[in-house]
Design a protein around this motif. Structure first.
Motif, PDB file in Angstrom:
ATOM      1  N   LYS A 120       0.811  -1.227   0.000  1.00 51.54           N
ATOM      2  CA  LYS A 120       0.000   0.000   0.000  1.00 51.54           C
ATOM      3  C   LYS A 120       0.840   1.269   0.000  1.00 51.54           C
ATOM      4  O   LYS A 120       0.431   2.288  -0.570  1.00 51.54           O
ATOM      5  N   ASP A 121       2.035   1.235   0.598  1.00 47.48           N
ATOM      6  CA  ASP A 121       2.858   2.453   0.642  1.00 47.48           C
ATOM      7  C   ASP A 121       3.385   2.842  -0.740  1.00 47.48           C
ATOM      8  O   ASP A 121       3.756   3.989  -0.969  1.00 47.48           O
ATOM      9  N   LEU A 122       3.452   1.873  -1.665  1.00 48.11           N
ATOM     10  CA  LEU A 122       3.940   2.168  -3.020  1.00 48.11           C
ATOM     11  C   LEU A 122       2.817   2.584  -3.964  1.00 48.11           C
ATOM     12  O   LEU A 122       3.065   3.144  -5.029  1.00 48.11           O
ATOM     13  N   CYS A 123       1.591   2.278  -3.587  1.00 47.96           N
ATOM     14  CA  CYS A 123       0.459   2.494  -4.497  1.00 47.96           C
ATOM     15  C   CYS A 123       0.158   3.974  -4.666  1.00 47.96           C
ATOM     16  O   CYS A 123       0.055   4.723  -3.694  1.00 47.96           O
ATOM     17  N   ALA A 124       0.008   4.394  -5.944  1.00 46.85           N
ATOM     18  CA  ALA A 124      -0.303   5.788  -6.255  1.00 46.85           C
ATOM     19  C   ALA A 124      -1.773   5.954  -6.630  1.00 46.85           C
ATOM     20  O   ALA A 124      -2.169   7.012  -7.122  1.00 46.85           O
ATOM     21  N   LEU A 127      -5.249   3.601 -10.656  1.00 46.12           N
ATOM     22  CA  LEU A 127      -6.394   2.861 -11.218  1.00 46.12           C
ATOM     23  C   LEU A 127      -6.021   1.882 -12.331  1.00 46.12           C
ATOM     24  O   LEU A 127      -6.900   1.258 -12.909  1.00 46.12           O
ATOM     25  N   ILE A 128      -4.732   1.801 -12.679  1.00 49.79           N
ATOM     26  CA  ILE A 128      -4.365   0.918 -13.796  1.00 49.79           C
ATOM     27  C   ILE A 128      -4.733  -0.538 -13.477  1.00 49.79           C
ATOM     28  O   ILE A 128      -5.293  -1.251 -14.304  1.00 49.79           O
ATOM     29  N   CYS A 129      -4.453  -0.979 -12.273  1.00 50.78           N
ATOM     30  CA  CYS A 129      -4.791  -2.369 -11.927  1.00 50.78           C
ATOM     31  C   CYS A 129      -6.302  -2.572 -11.898  1.00 50.78           C
ATOM     32  O   CYS A 129      -6.801  -3.630 -12.276  1.00 50.78           O
ATOM     33  N   VAL A 130      -7.027  -1.545 -11.475  1.00 47.36           N
ATOM     34  CA  VAL A 130      -8.492  -1.641 -11.418  1.00 47.36           C
ATOM     35  C   VAL A 130      -9.037  -1.872 -12.823  1.00 47.36           C
ATOM     36  O   VAL A 130      -9.933  -2.688 -13.038  1.00 47.36           O
ATOM     37  N   ARG A 131      -8.457  -1.150 -13.788  1.00 49.53           N
ATOM     38  CA  ARG A 131      -8.936  -1.277 -15.169  1.00 49.53           C
ATOM     39  C   ARG A 131      -8.394  -2.538 -15.844  1.00 49.53           C
ATOM     40  O   ARG A 131      -9.038  -3.093 -16.734  1.00 49.53           O
ATOM     41  N   PRO A 138      -9.423  -5.660  -8.115  1.00 49.43           N
ATOM     42  CA  PRO A 138      -8.864  -4.513  -7.374  1.00 49.43           C
ATOM     43  C   PRO A 138      -9.839  -3.335  -7.294  1.00 49.43           C
ATOM     44  O   PRO A 138     -10.620  -3.104  -8.217  1.00 49.43           O
ATOM     45  N   TYR A 139      -9.785  -2.627  -6.211  1.00 51.47           N
ATOM     46  CA  TYR A 139     -10.533  -1.377  -6.072  1.00 51.47           C
ATOM     47  C   TYR A 139      -9.728  -0.451  -5.161  1.00 51.47           C
ATOM     48  O   TYR A 139      -8.874  -0.906  -4.388  1.00 51.47           O
ATOM     49  N   ILE A 140      -9.998   0.838  -5.291  1.00 51.99           N
ATOM     50  CA  ILE A 140      -9.283   1.811  -4.452  1.00 51.99           C
ATOM     51  C   ILE A 140     -10.091   2.006  -3.159  1.00 51.99           C
ATOM     52  O   ILE A 140     -11.256   2.401  -3.207  1.00 51.99           O
ATOM     53  N   CYS A 141      -9.462   1.708  -2.057  1.00 50.71           N
ATOM     54  CA  CYS A 141     -10.168   1.784  -0.779  1.00 50.71           C
ATOM     55  C   CYS A 141     -10.240   3.240  -0.284  1.00 50.71           C
ATOM     56  O   CYS A 141      -9.627   4.145  -0.874  1.00 50.71           O
ATOM     57  N   SER A 146      -4.870   0.652  -3.569  1.00 50.49           N
ATOM     58  CA  SER A 146      -5.570  -0.468  -4.194  1.00 50.49           C
ATOM     59  C   SER A 146      -5.686  -1.649  -3.234  1.00 50.49           C
ATOM     60  O   SER A 146      -4.729  -1.993  -2.534  1.00 50.49           O
ATOM     61  N   MET A 147      -6.859  -2.242  -3.206  1.00 50.97           N
ATOM     62  CA  MET A 147      -7.088  -3.427  -2.380  1.00 50.97           C
ATOM     63  C   MET A 147      -7.434  -4.596  -3.299  1.00 50.97           C
ATOM     64  O   MET A 147      -8.173  -4.434  -4.272  1.00 50.97           O
TER      65      MET A 147
END
Ligand code: SF4
Ligand code: SF4
Length: 191
Positions: A120-124, A127-131, A138-141, A146-147
């Motif tokens: 989580k500390d690296l996640c910006a 939304l690329i993984c979500v798409r 994946p979704y942005i919590c 991303s979770m």
């Protein structure tokens, strides 16, 4: 071709299995109505379900998983799959119910270890993984990263490959593990 031969039905057709022309004299000729897939594109897209070239839903494997989809927990039977006899439909429905029961009857579900994990500390939160995820996992919590639910992750690794921040690791397929395998393979090839 169907003819009246002296008051008797005569049928001439090409038997594709025998690869030869066959002539029969049946007592009754009953024509079945043709069937085409329904408008299932929206359902297929929403549930991530495979379809064949004609639009019928497609099983994972004809022999090994004949009523399963790649999407876990979703099963098929009957005309959703393809036109078939009622006896085949009933057998397939029983198989689909049996597969669903294996999930519903279990107090706990075991999941595979090959799942994507987010640092989580690296996640910006780009939304690329979500798409990219074909299974909509994946979704942005609310906390802004991303979770990925390990129970739903199929372990395909696409999100891991796509993440520009290298925030996602596919367990058992880390960069270090893959590089070690490549090194070992190249060393063996060179020896
Ligand atoms: S692709 Fe990587 S950086 Fe972007 S939201 Fe997903 S985990 Fe975060
Ligand atoms: S590994 Fe595949 S299924 Fe799992 S979250 Fe990433 S893209 Fe989705």
């Amino acid at each position: 071709m169907v003819e009246d031969k002296g008051g008797r039905l005569s049928m001439r057709f090409k038997d594709l299995l025998l690869d030869r022309e066959v002539v029969l004299s049946p007592d009754i000729l009953a024509l079945s109505t043709g069937a085409v897939p329904g408008d299932n594109e929206g359902l297929a897209r929403t549930m991530k379900l495979e379809r064949d070239d004609l639009g019928w839903f497609q099983e994972v494997h004809l022999k090994q998983r004949p009523v399963d989809f790649f999407t876990e927990g979703v099963y098929m039977c009957g005309l959703a799959h393809a036109p078939k006899l009622i006896t085949e439909t009933i057998a397939q429905a029983q198989a689909a119910a049996g597969r669903a029961l294996t999930v519903l009857a279990a107090e706990r579900q075991r999941i595979g270890g090959v799942v994507a994990v987010v640092e989580k500390d690296l996640c910006a939160a780009c939304l690329i993984c979500v798409r990219a995820c074909p299974y909509d996992v994946p979704y942005i919590c609310e906390d802004g990263y991303s979770m990925i639910d390990p129970a739903r992750c199929q372990g395909c690794g696409i999100c891991s490959a796509e993440c520009p921040a290298k925030a996602i690791t596919l367990q058992s397929y880390t960069d270090a593990q893959l590089l070690a395998k490549c090194d070992a393979l190249l060393a063996e090839a060179a020896s």
